[in-house]
Structures are given as structure tokens and as C-alpha cells.
Design a protein around this motif. Structure first.
Motif: not given
Length: 220
Positions: A20-24, A37-39, A45-47, A57-60
Motif C-alpha cells: 500500500f505504501i509503495e503504491a500510494a 483515490s483510495l480505490n 497495490a494488488g489488493q 491505515f484508517g484513512n488517507r
């Protein structure tokens, strides 16, 4: 759940967080924090579980904090190379403040080229979302502020009234992150003039510009 199963679950959870961190940070840097977007991050992230990001993470803002927490400790460590007692005693305050602000980010980038994503994210966040630079912010992000750097900057700006000193710090931080990010963008482009591809020279010019900003007399 057995200890072995616990360890397996923890390891899988840690890998998911890292994806998630790498993708974000890649998407936030390539585009902008507000336009991703979070989606999209979840897909990158492949999820498949759309609730996984919220779980971790809770949110953005929680995701952004995780990105900051991954990089900031090393930058803090590198800053110590510029703020030892000898440097404090022998280096003019404006020069020392500029070096301590700019060069740890440059050094981190040199040892970890992927950190350019982090720097591009900071260029979007740091100036307006820090409670020190912008006391009115509603952001809860913590940038792991360095008391040593703040002390050196206050010393460099002691000749100014408090309001003007705050404006100079705001501009110095903004200029530093945007400057480093743009220098790296220029070096990445094939159609960039050779002068603008000389990263070491441009980084030194960034230090010089921040030094001048700290040392310039008041206009008032």
C-alpha cells in the motif's frame, strides 16, 4: 491461533502494508495527493479487498502518516551530520540553517533514489500541513520536527520580527522541497538543457538561495 500462525499473519500483514505504501507514494508523487483515490491505490497495490486500506491505515491521512514515518527517521539521522557542535560553533547561522534544511534530503535521495516520491509528496504537504509553519492547519500529520533544526533557524532569523521570520521559514521549507523535486524532474527529462541536468550544482544553488533567504535584512 498458534505462534507460527501468528507470525505468518503478521508477516503477511506487513507485506500488505508495504505494498500500500509503495503504491500510494508512487501515485501521489506522479499525480497529486488529492487526485488519487483510495480505490486506485488499492488496485495498484494488488489488493482485492477494498476495506484493506482502511483496516491498515484508517484513512488517507493515516496512509500519508505511514509514508512520512517510513522516511523521516533516516532524514533526521542524516541531519545530524550537519548539526554537530563543531558546525554549530564554526558555521554562520544562515549557512548552517540552509545546509541542515536542504542537504539531509539530498543525501537521502542519493542513497535511496526512490525517495524522490517522498520528496514530491512533501512538496505538496509540508508547508501548509505543519502546525509549526501553519498554526491554523487542521491536519493531524506529524512531520517528526527536529528541535535542533528549529533552533538553528531561529538563530539565523534572529534579526527579523517574529512574523517575518515565520514567513521566511515557510518560504524556505516550500522552496526546498519544490526545488529538490523540480531538480529531479529536470534530470529525468530527455529534453532538458544540460545546465539543468547538473544536479549537484543545482542542489548547491538551492542551499545558497535558502541561505540568502535566511540572512536577508528585513524590508520593513
Amino acid at each position: 491461533m498458534t505462534p507460527k500462525a501468528d507470525n505468518k499473519h503478521a508477516s503477511r500483514s506487513a507485506r500488505t502494508r508495504e505494498r500500500f505504501i509503495e503504491a500510494a507514494q508512487r501515485l501521489f508523487a506522479e499525480r497529486s495527493i488529492d487526485s488519487v483515490s483510495l480505490n486506485e491505490i488499492t488496485v495498484a497495490a494488488g489488493q482485492k479487498n477494498r476495506n484493506a486500506l482502511q483496516y491498515h491505515f484508517g484513512n488517507r491521512e493515516g496512509l500519508l502518516q505511514a509514508i512520512i514515518n517510513q522516511h523521516a527517521p533516516r532524514v533526521l539521522q542524516l541531519r545530524g551530520n550537519y548539526l554537530d557542535q563543531r558546525a554549530i560553533d564554526e558555521t554562520p547561522p544562515a549557512r548552517l540553517a540552509a545546509l541542515a534544511l536542504v542537504m539531509p534530503m539530498v543525501d537521502y535521495l542519493e542513497e535511496n533514489p526512490g525517495a524522490i516520491h517522498y520528496i514530491k509528496i512533501l512538496s505538496q504537504l509540508a508547508a501548509l500541513n505543519s502546525s509549526i509553519l501553519n498554526p491554523s492547519t487542521r491536519s493531524k500529520l506529524s512531520f517528526q520536527n527536529d528541535d535542533r533544526l528549529e533552533l538553528v533557524m531561529r538563530k539565523a532569523l534572529a534579526h527579523l520580527e517574529p512574523a517575518e521570520a515565520k514567513r521566511r521559514i515557510f518560504l524556505a521549507v516550500s522552496f526546498t522541497f519544490h526545488g529538490i523535486a523540480d531538480i529531479c524532474r529536470a534530470a529525468e527529462r530527455k529534453d532538458t538543457n544540460r545546465v539543468l541536468q547538473n544536479r549537484p550544482a543545482l542542489f548547491e544553488q538551492t542551499v545558497l538561495a535558502v541561505e540568502m533567504l535566511f540572512s536577508a535584512p528585513s524590508r520593513g
